[in-house]
Design an enzyme around this catalytic site. Structure first.
Site, mmCIF file in Angstrom:
data_model
loop_
_atom_site.group_PDB
_atom_site.id
_atom_site.type_symbol
_atom_site.label_atom_id
_atom_site.label_comp_id
_atom_site.label_asym_id
_atom_site.label_seq_id
_atom_site.Cartn_x
_atom_site.Cartn_y
_atom_site.Cartn_z
ATOM 1 N N HIS A 229 53.350 125.679 30.330
ATOM 2 C CA HIS A 229 54.809 125.761 30.578
ATOM 3 C C HIS A 229 55.247 127.222 30.477
ATOM 4 C CE1 HIS A 229 58.950 124.610 30.823
ATOM 5 N NE2 HIS A 229 59.133 124.097 29.628
ATOM 6 N N HIS A 270 52.662 123.552 40.135
ATOM 7 C CA HIS A 270 53.916 123.179 39.474
ATOM 8 C C HIS A 270 54.038 121.661 39.471
ATOM 9 C CE1 HIS A 270 58.194 123.014 38.497
ATOM 10 N NE2 HIS A 270 58.024 124.229 38.032
ATOM 11 N N ASP A 328 56.236 132.089 37.077
ATOM 12 C CA ASP A 328 55.543 132.922 36.069
ATOM 13 C C ASP A 328 54.579 133.920 36.664
ATOM 14 O OD1 ASP A 328 55.722 129.911 34.502
ATOM 15 O OD2 ASP A 328 56.574 131.710 33.600
HETATM 16 C C1 SDX Z 1 56.667 126.329 34.352
HETATM 17 O O1 SDX Z 1 58.668 121.911 34.931
HETATM 18 C C2 SDX Z 1 59.182 123.047 35.157
HETATM 19 O O2 SDX Z 1 60.195 123.187 35.800
HETATM 20 C C3 SDX Z 1 58.487 124.211 34.493
HETATM 21 C C4 SDX Z 1 58.984 125.594 34.864
HETATM 22 C C5 SDX Z 1 60.365 125.834 34.345
HETATM 23 O O3 SDX Z 1 61.051 126.696 34.919
HETATM 24 O O4 SDX Z 1 60.735 125.241 33.307
HETATM 25 O O5 SDX Z 1 58.979 125.754 36.262
HETATM 26 C C6 SDX Z 1 58.106 126.671 34.256
HETATM 27 O O6 SDX Z 1 56.159 125.710 33.464
HETATM 28 C C7 SDX Z 1 55.901 126.732 35.583
HETATM 29 C C8 SDX Z 1 54.414 126.277 35.525
HETATM 30 C C9 SDX Z 1 53.657 127.331 34.734
HETATM 31 N N1 SDX Z 1 52.283 126.897 34.450
HETATM 32 C C10 SDX Z 1 51.221 127.470 35.019
HETATM 33 O O7 SDX Z 1 51.268 128.348 35.888
HETATM 34 C C11 SDX Z 1 49.871 126.999 34.467
HETATM 35 C C12 SDX Z 1 48.898 126.741 35.632
HETATM 36 N N2 SDX Z 1 49.365 125.569 36.358
HETATM 37 C C13 SDX Z 1 48.737 124.280 36.029
HETATM 38 O O8 SDX Z 1 48.508 124.131 34.648
HETATM 39 C C14 SDX Z 1 49.442 123.117 36.716
HETATM 40 O O9 SDX Z 1 49.653 123.488 38.011
HETATM 41 C C15 SDX Z 1 50.756 122.597 36.166
HETATM 42 C C16 SDX Z 1 50.623 122.151 34.750
HETATM 43 C C17 SDX Z 1 51.814 123.632 36.268
HETATM 44 C C18 SDX Z 1 51.132 121.415 37.029
HETATM 45 O O10 SDX Z 1 50.198 120.471 36.823
HETATM 46 P P1 SDX Z 1 50.308 119.060 37.626
HETATM 47 O O11 SDX Z 1 51.479 118.963 38.510
HETATM 48 O O12 SDX Z 1 50.117 118.021 36.590
HETATM 49 O O13 SDX Z 1 49.175 119.193 38.598
HETATM 50 P P2 SDX Z 1 47.812 118.505 38.330
HETATM 51 O O14 SDX Z 1 47.332 118.977 37.004
HETATM 52 O O15 SDX Z 1 47.973 117.057 38.601
HETATM 53 O O16 SDX Z 1 46.895 119.189 39.445
HETATM 54 C C19 SDX Z 1 46.708 118.576 40.669
HETATM 55 C C20 SDX Z 1 45.381 119.152 41.125
HETATM 56 C C21 SDX Z 1 44.261 118.908 40.110
HETATM 57 O O17 SDX Z 1 43.070 118.900 40.852
HETATM 58 P P3 SDX Z 1 42.440 117.433 41.298
HETATM 59 O O18 SDX Z 1 42.347 116.593 40.031
HETATM 60 O O19 SDX Z 1 43.431 116.869 42.310
HETATM 61 O O20 SDX Z 1 41.095 117.748 41.884
HETATM 62 O O21 SDX Z 1 45.490 120.579 41.243
HETATM 63 C C22 SDX Z 1 44.623 121.196 40.324
HETATM 64 C C23 SDX Z 1 44.257 120.167 39.289
HETATM 65 O O22 SDX Z 1 42.982 120.452 38.749
HETATM 66 N N3 SDX Z 1 45.383 122.316 39.753
HETATM 67 C C24 SDX Z 1 44.905 123.545 39.629
HETATM 68 C C25 SDX Z 1 45.971 124.304 39.103
HETATM 69 N N4 SDX Z 1 47.041 123.511 38.921
HETATM 70 C C26 SDX Z 1 46.670 122.278 39.313
HETATM 71 N N5 SDX Z 1 43.701 124.080 39.907
HETATM 72 C C27 SDX Z 1 43.572 125.411 39.642
HETATM 73 N N6 SDX Z 1 44.562 126.194 39.139
HETATM 74 C C28 SDX Z 1 45.767 125.686 38.873
HETATM 75 N N7 SDX Z 1 46.732 126.467 38.388
#
Ligand code: SDX
Length: 393
Positions: A229, A270, A328
């Site tokens: 987050h 996201h 971010d």
């Molecule tokens: C913020 O909610 C908000 O509004 C938050 C925010 C705010 O202003 O308050 O916008 C701020 O939190 C932004 C997000 C910051 N976090 C990151 O940048 C951390 C990296 N991102 C990931 O951890 C992830 O993308 C999330 C947690 C942000 C979102 O996760 P989801 O929507 O649950 O996505 P998922 O985990 O279901 O992923 C779907 C697929 C998966 O692969 P498969 O199982 O389909 O094979 O995408 C992959 C994941 O492994 N994946 C990634 C990835 N994010 C998702 N693979 C590599 N790198 C990534 N960053």
């Protein structure tokens, strides 16, 4: 209902609550605050005006804005006794640990005099938090480097004042670069609110019990800290520094795709946006402006970031999963260029997000509300009888 969560009986994990504050269309990459597009607010408004918009539902007139700013400036100092709280922390404590502590401690100074059923008292709490967060954030930084705390100055804008309290010293006049102050204001603005994200939902849930606003905001700070987050901006910089050189990018891209490797590309993906995060586009523009102003256009970390972004927008793995840069991704590069240490990045995020947290807290407790009580799908053991310890196998 005004309840915290309204469950759709078919999907226990899908919970939603009503709000008039922010609208997001994740598929289209749309973000509106009280109906105004974030791109227009970032370009034509400023942080305190957006604070007013989030709190009161409309942009202020000239007179309303002047009164709002004057009130905010009236509350920027913190109680002198609060300064003593810092001495209980190690100097190398993580800034978010200190921030959780000192913001929660505001309850000890202001809570008793507040009746949150009184609209005016709720407004006073909102002003105190928006005013004092940058002062506390700067104090956290000064404490970590052993420099004296700087008092806020009412002749400066919000962004200028923050940089003054962060980098000023009693030994000389603060010389604030207006481009950096504008970038700071825009970073706060772009983080101001984002609908029912994890930390805002935490604030609403805490508020639904009738807890005081300072304790609710402290709970939001704690939830924001996680790397998935608000901790992602710090994680982005750590990732870019770990990559270190463009020639290593392919290794990290392979790791990000590897299911057995916990590594994720920080700053990408996201929970809601399955398109470009509109804040990331504005943040990238600010990033270019700041680096140009500081003569850092050839910053190696920026080169790595731009190469990662290009790959994410072309590589089938990321395109298929709609993993676009989020808010971010670029903010950390700007903050580092300004001279803010990585471990302070999420404190900046928390400071910017305060008006959003406050607006959601206020929206919820201003009308009839009930305590939030998420239910669960129980998947544990069936009912069974106790077994004395000498009979257990
Ligand atoms: C913020 O909610 C908000 O509004 C938050 C925010 C705010 O202003 O308050 O916008 C701020 O939190 C932004 C997000 C910051 N976090 C990151 O940048 C951390 C990296 N991102 C990931 O951890 C992830 O993308 C999330 C947690 C942000 C979102 O996760 P989801 O929507 O649950 O996505 P998922 O985990 O279901 O992923 C779907 C697929 C998966 O692969 P498969 O199982 O389909 O094979 O995408 C992959 C994941 O492994 N994946 C990634 C990835 N994010 C998702 N693979 C590599 N790198 C990534 N960053």
């Amino acid at each position: 209902s005004k309840g915290f969560f309204t469950f759709d009986p078919g999907f226990v994990s899908t919970a939603a609550c009503e709000s008039k504050i922010t609208f997001i269309d994740g598929a289209k990459g749309v973000l509106l605050h009280r109906g105004y597009p974030i791109e227009q607010l970032a370009e034509q408004s400023d942080y305190l005006e957006v604070c007013y918009l989030l709190m009161y539902g409309d942009l202020p007139t000239t007179e309303q804005k002047a009164k709002f700013i004057a009130t905010i400036k009236n509350h920027t100092m913190v109680h002198e006794q609060l300064r003593n709280f810092f001495n209980g922390f190690r100097r190398d404590a993580h800034p978010m640990a200190i921030m959780c502590g000192v913001v929660g401690a505001l309850s000890a100074f202001y809570h008793d005099s507040l009746d949150i059923s009184n609209e005016h008292h709720r407004e006073i709490a909102a002003f105190r938090l928006i005013s004092k967060m940058p002062t506390l954030a700067a104090m956290v930084y000064k404490y970590s480097i052993g420099q004296p705390f700087m008092y806020p100055r009412n002749d400066l804008s919000y962004g200028e004042n923050f940089l003054h309290m962060m980098f000023g010293t009693p030994c000389e006049e603060s010389n604030i670069n207006p481009v950096l102050a504008r970038a700071m204001d825009r970073i706060f603005l772009l983080h101001a609110d984002h609908e029912q994200n994890a930390s805002t939902s935490t604030v609403r849930l805490a508020g639904s019990s009738g807890a005081n606003p300072f304790a609710c905001i402290a709970s939001g700070i704690a939830a924001l800290w996680g790397p998935a987050h608000g901790g992602a901006n710090e994680a982005v910089l750590n990732m870019l520094e770990e990559i270190g050189d463009e020639k290593h990018i392919d290794t990290f891209i392979a790791r990000a795709k590897d299911k057995d490797d916990p590594f994720r590309l920080m700053g990408f993906g996201h929970r809601v946006y399955k398109n470009f995060d509109p804040r990331a586009k504005v943040m990238k523009q600010s990033c270019d402006e700041v680096l140009e102003e500081l003569g850092l256009e050839n910053d190696p970390l920026l080169k790595i970031a731009k190469r990662l972004e290009k790959i994410a927008l072309e590589d089938e793995y990321f395109v298929k999963r709609k993993l676009y840069p989020n808010v971010d991704f670029y903010s950390g590069i700007i903050l580092k260029a300004i001279g803010i240490p990585t471990e302070m990045f999420t404190v900046i995020f928390a400071t910017g997000r305060t008006p959003g947290w406050i607006a959601h807290w206020h929206e919820m407790i201003s009308g009839p509300y009930r305590i939030g009580r998420p239910r669960q799908l129980y998947t544990g053991s069936e009912k069974r009888d106790f077994v004395p310890v000498d009979k257990r196998k």
